[in-house]
Design a protein around this motif. Structure first.
Motif, PDB file in Angstrom:
ATOM      1  N   MET B   1       1.646   5.200 106.565  1.00  0.00           N
ATOM      2  CA  MET B   1       2.435   4.149 106.342  1.00  0.00           C
ATOM      3  C   MET B   1       1.904   3.105 105.387  1.00  0.00           C
ATOM      4  O   MET B   1       0.606   2.983 105.154  1.00  0.00           O
ATOM      5  N   ALA B   2       2.830   2.421 104.964  1.00  0.00           N
ATOM      6  CA  ALA B   2       2.340   1.189 103.984  1.00  0.00           C
ATOM      7  C   ALA B   2       1.620   0.230 105.015  1.00  0.00           C
ATOM      8  O   ALA B   2       1.645   0.101 106.080  1.00  0.00           O
ATOM      9  N   TYR B   3       0.865  -0.733 104.013  1.00  0.00           N
ATOM     10  CA  TYR B   3       0.361  -1.818 104.774  1.00  0.00           C
ATOM     11  C   TYR B   3       1.446  -2.727 105.359  1.00  0.00           C
ATOM     12  O   TYR B   3       2.292  -3.018 104.950  1.00  0.00           O
ATOM     13  N   GLY B   4       1.017  -3.123 106.739  1.00  0.00           N
ATOM     14  CA  GLY B   4       2.058  -3.916 107.703  1.00  0.00           C
ATOM     15  C   GLY B   4       2.245  -5.094 107.194  1.00  0.00           C
ATOM     16  O   GLY B   4       3.212  -6.038 107.805  1.00  0.00           O
ATOM     17  N   SER B   5       1.155  -5.704 106.537  1.00  0.00           N
ATOM     18  CA  SER B   5       0.857  -7.253 106.038  1.00  0.00           C
ATOM     19  C   SER B   5       0.175  -7.239 104.908  1.00  0.00           C
ATOM     20  O   SER B   5      -0.976  -6.564 104.604  1.00  0.00           O
ATOM     21  N   PHE B   6       0.411  -8.520 104.265  1.00  0.00           N
ATOM     22  CA  PHE B   6      -0.360  -8.639 103.294  1.00  0.00           C
ATOM     23  C   PHE B   6      -1.842  -9.156 103.524  1.00  0.00           C
ATOM     24  O   PHE B   6      -2.558  -8.795 102.975  1.00  0.00           O
ATOM     25  N   ALA B   7      -2.094  -9.743 104.847  1.00  0.00           N
ATOM     26  CA  ALA B   7      -3.230 -10.082 105.191  1.00  0.00           C
ATOM     27  C   ALA B   7      -4.076  -8.809 105.318  1.00  0.00           C
ATOM     28  O   ALA B   7      -5.344  -8.611 105.126  1.00  0.00           O
ATOM     29  N   GLU B  27      -2.673   5.510  99.992  1.00  0.00           N
ATOM     30  CA  GLU B  27      -1.901   6.867  99.492  1.00  0.00           C
ATOM     31  C   GLU B  27      -2.415   7.911  99.872  1.00  0.00           C
ATOM     32  O   GLU B  27      -1.981   9.018 100.185  1.00  0.00           O
ATOM     33  N   MET B  28      -3.784   8.160  99.581  1.00  0.00           N
ATOM     34  CA  MET B  28      -4.588   9.420  99.472  1.00  0.00           C
ATOM     35  C   MET B  28      -4.549   9.740 100.938  1.00  0.00           C
ATOM     36  O   MET B  28      -4.631  10.966 101.408  1.00  0.00           O
ATOM     37  N   GLU B  29      -5.073   8.774 101.907  1.00  0.00           N
ATOM     38  CA  GLU B  29      -4.976   9.046 103.479  1.00  0.00           C
ATOM     39  C   GLU B  29      -3.927   9.507 103.954  1.00  0.00           C
ATOM     40  O   GLU B  29      -3.803  10.390 104.634  1.00  0.00           O
ATOM     41  N   GLU B  30      -2.807   9.016 103.339  1.00  0.00           N
ATOM     42  CA  GLU B  30      -1.150   9.493 104.120  1.00  0.00           C
ATOM     43  C   GLU B  30      -0.850  10.630 103.747  1.00  0.00           C
ATOM     44  O   GLU B  30      -0.259  11.325 104.465  1.00  0.00           O
ATOM     45  N   THR B  31      -1.223  11.008 102.461  1.00  0.00           N
ATOM     46  CA  THR B  31      -0.738  12.329 101.867  1.00  0.00           C
ATOM     47  C   THR B  31      -1.665  13.317 101.529  1.00  0.00           C
ATOM     48  O   THR B  31      -1.107  14.481 101.421  1.00  0.00           O
ATOM     49  N   GLY B  32      -3.022  13.247 101.836  1.00  0.00           N
ATOM     50  CA  GLY B  32      -3.816  14.066 101.707  1.00  0.00           C
ATOM     51  C   GLY B  32      -4.087  14.684 100.065  1.00  0.00           C
ATOM     52  O   GLY B  32      -4.599  15.715  99.782  1.00  0.00           O
ATOM     53  N   ARG B  33      -3.336  13.711  99.277  1.00  0.00           N
ATOM     54  CA  ARG B  33      -3.656  14.139  97.915  1.00  0.00           C
ATOM     55  C   ARG B  33      -4.852  13.232  97.238  1.00  0.00           C
ATOM     56  O   ARG B  33      -5.102  12.537  98.014  1.00  0.00           O
ATOM     57  N   SER B  34      -5.374  13.988  96.103  1.00  0.00           N
ATOM     58  CA  SER B  34      -6.387  13.293  95.537  1.00  0.00           C
ATOM     59  C   SER B  34      -6.187  12.295  94.688  1.00  0.00           C
ATOM     60  O   SER B  34      -4.978  11.819  94.293  1.00  0.00           O
TER      61      SER B  34
END
Lengths: 222, 304
Positions: B1-7, B27-34
């Protein structure tokens, strides 16, 4: 409703305009319908519901749905010319305005035919390019095109689900989501199995060979 | 998921070294891509943005309805006078992408098709003026995407849900953060730039004439670009918006829910129901539904 999976859902997707719901989503819906048929259709009767009918012309919704039937992706530059491509591919098209009832305003019904097979598919474009097919030949389903799906048309009988899922486990296919609906007890039923990777041809055949299974279809992610 | 807050994004930026790195890491964490994969995909996105601008600037694109097209070329051919070329070029680029989108050309929805012009216009015009590398532009795109992700998480990016403030407003906020990133502003300034853009466009309604992504959408990309540039300048000058970005986004969400449905993409309010808006809708046959006929034997005449 929309899964915010990736930064490329925010800066992206790459798509042919003008509308993520009326154009990009329409392409994906058409592609899902063709994948459910399991072939490129030779005849397609497309019923447009709600906003798809009323504002579809300016958004190229008709062109987009047909592009999807032809297997194009939402970023395919040929989408504006999909009717020409349909003619060359031997796809005969008719359109109609339909009232599908209390469903999402951006919805369509496809009656598709190819090489002796036919299917009726209903689905909606939910916004941002997200889609949902919610009916196949009158059976309630829920297919969003994010993951591949194995559809198993079978008799409602004891142990059928265990037999199918057992074969999937043997083949190494992890099930992400699953849904079963039936006409009535002991009658025809439909199993919808969403897997992390597409079920291979060998496993599909083994499922189809199970007693009580009348047919199977693999629906690709779109 | 995207960051839930700017903080949360700010915190991740301090441990990852920069906002862009924090967004790439998530993004790497979420999708497993390099990392190489993720960055390469953003470079591809940048290429599509450049192609759309170039195509629109030729002046030859027209929408299927004929309502929009050709205006980007008027802006590029226009003498900017005392404003200097960057401002006018960015407006031209914004209209160019908007026109390409309306003409069923290929664009990057950023965050949507209707609002696809603002981010590339600001990013590429400022980037070119600074002779920035593609890697700099890609970093700025990740920052913009990170901010857009926070807006998606806390509010919405859909005009049907939150009005045009959610589309052009979000696009302008994302563009402002891209400009600040390219010009070396810090993470705090980036947040203020997004806040300035959103406060400037808060309450903007979605009122498309004839239900099409054309009038006023195409030119709203240019006015949104002007707001984005103003927002970035204020933030780069060291001005802090007193309300934190997360609260500004929450206010946007609340305003969106308060908008009547007539002003949320239904074409039953605002410019869509002016006498001219109604007349255009009638003249275009937008009220005549699709599907009443079979497709024309020759589609060539229908979309040029």
């Amino acid at each position: 409703m929309a899964r915010q999976r990736s930064v490329f859902d925010v800066v992206g997707p790459v798509m042919v305009g003008p509308s993520s719901s009326h154009t990009a989503g329409a392409v994906r819906l058409g592609a899902l319908a063709a994948s459910i048929l399991g072939a490129c259709p030779t005849r397609a009767h497309i019923g447009l519901h709600g906003s798809f009918a009323s504002t579809g012309r300016g958004h190229g919704t008709d062109l987009a749905l047909v592009a999807g039937l032809l297997g194009m992706r939402p970023d395919d530059a040929r989408i504006p010319h999909s009717f020409d491509h349909a003619r060359h591919a031997g796809l005969h098209l008719t359109f109609d305005v339909v009232d599908l009832g209390e469903v999402h305003p951006n919805s369509a019904r496809f009656d598709l035919e190819a090489e002796g097979r036919s299917v009726e598919v209903c689905g909606s474009s939910l916004g941002g390019g997200d889609v949902a097919v919610w009916s196949i030949d009158g059976f309630d389903v829920e297919i969003d095109g994010e993951l591949p799906v194995l559809l198993v048309d079978h008799e409602d009988r004891l142990g059928e689900i265990a037999a199918v899922t057992g074969l999937l486990a043997q083949g190494g296919f992890n099930i992400a989501r699953m849904r079963v609906s039936r006409e009535s007890r002991g009658a025809r039923a439909l199993m919808l199995i969403e897997t992390d990777i597409a079920v291979d041809e060998e496993t599909r055949r083994r499922v189809e060979a199970l007693p009580g299974v009348s047919s199977t279809r693999c629906v690709q992610a779109v | 998921m995207a960051y839930g807050s700017f903080a949360e994004l700010l915190q991740a930026a301090s441990s990852n070294g920069s906002l862009a790195s924090a967004v790439v890491a998530r993004e790497m964490e979420e999708t497993g891509r390099s990392e190489a994969d993720v960055r390469s995909r953003m470079r591809d996105t940048l290429i599509v943005m450049r192609e759309a601008i170039a195509s629109g600037l030729t002046g030859s694109v027209r929408s299927r309805s004929g309502l929009v097209g050709g205006d980007a070329a008027l802006l590029t051919g226009h003498d900017p006078g005392p404003l200097g070329p960057v401002f006018t070029h960015s407006l031209a680029a914004a209209v160019a992408t908007g026109e390409v989108n309306a003409a069923m050309g290929r664009i990057v929805a950023a965050p949507t098709g209707g609002a696809s012009g603002v981010l590339p216009a600001v990013l590429i015009t400022i980037g070119d003026a600074l002779a920035a590398t593609d890697e700099d532009l890609v970093d700025a795109l990740f920052v913009a995407a990170g901010i857009g992700g926070v807006i998606a998480a806390r509010a919405t990016l859909s005009g049907a849900v939150g009005g045009c403030q959610a589309e052009i407003g979000s696009g302008a906020a994302m563009a402002a953060t891209a400009a600040v990133t390219l010009r070396g502003g810090d993470a705090e300034a980036t947040g203020h730039a997004a806040s300035f853009a959103l406060q400037g466009l808060m309450g903007l309604v979605c009122d498309p004439v004839a239900g099409l992504v054309e009038v006023p959408c195409v030119h709203r990309n240019a006015t949104g670009t002007a707001v984005a540039l103003a927002a970035a300048e204020m933030a780069l000058a060291g001005i802090a918006f007193p309300v934190p970005l997360d609260e500004v986004i929450d206010a946007l969400a609340h305003v969106g829910r308060s908008l009547p449905p007539s002003l949320r993409e239904t074409s039953s309010g605002g410019l869509a129901v002016t006498p001219t808006g109604r007349r255009l809708a009638c003249a275009l046959g937008a009220t005549e539904p699709l599907g009443a006929t079979e497709p024309a034997g020759d589609s060539d005449g229908r979309h040029d």
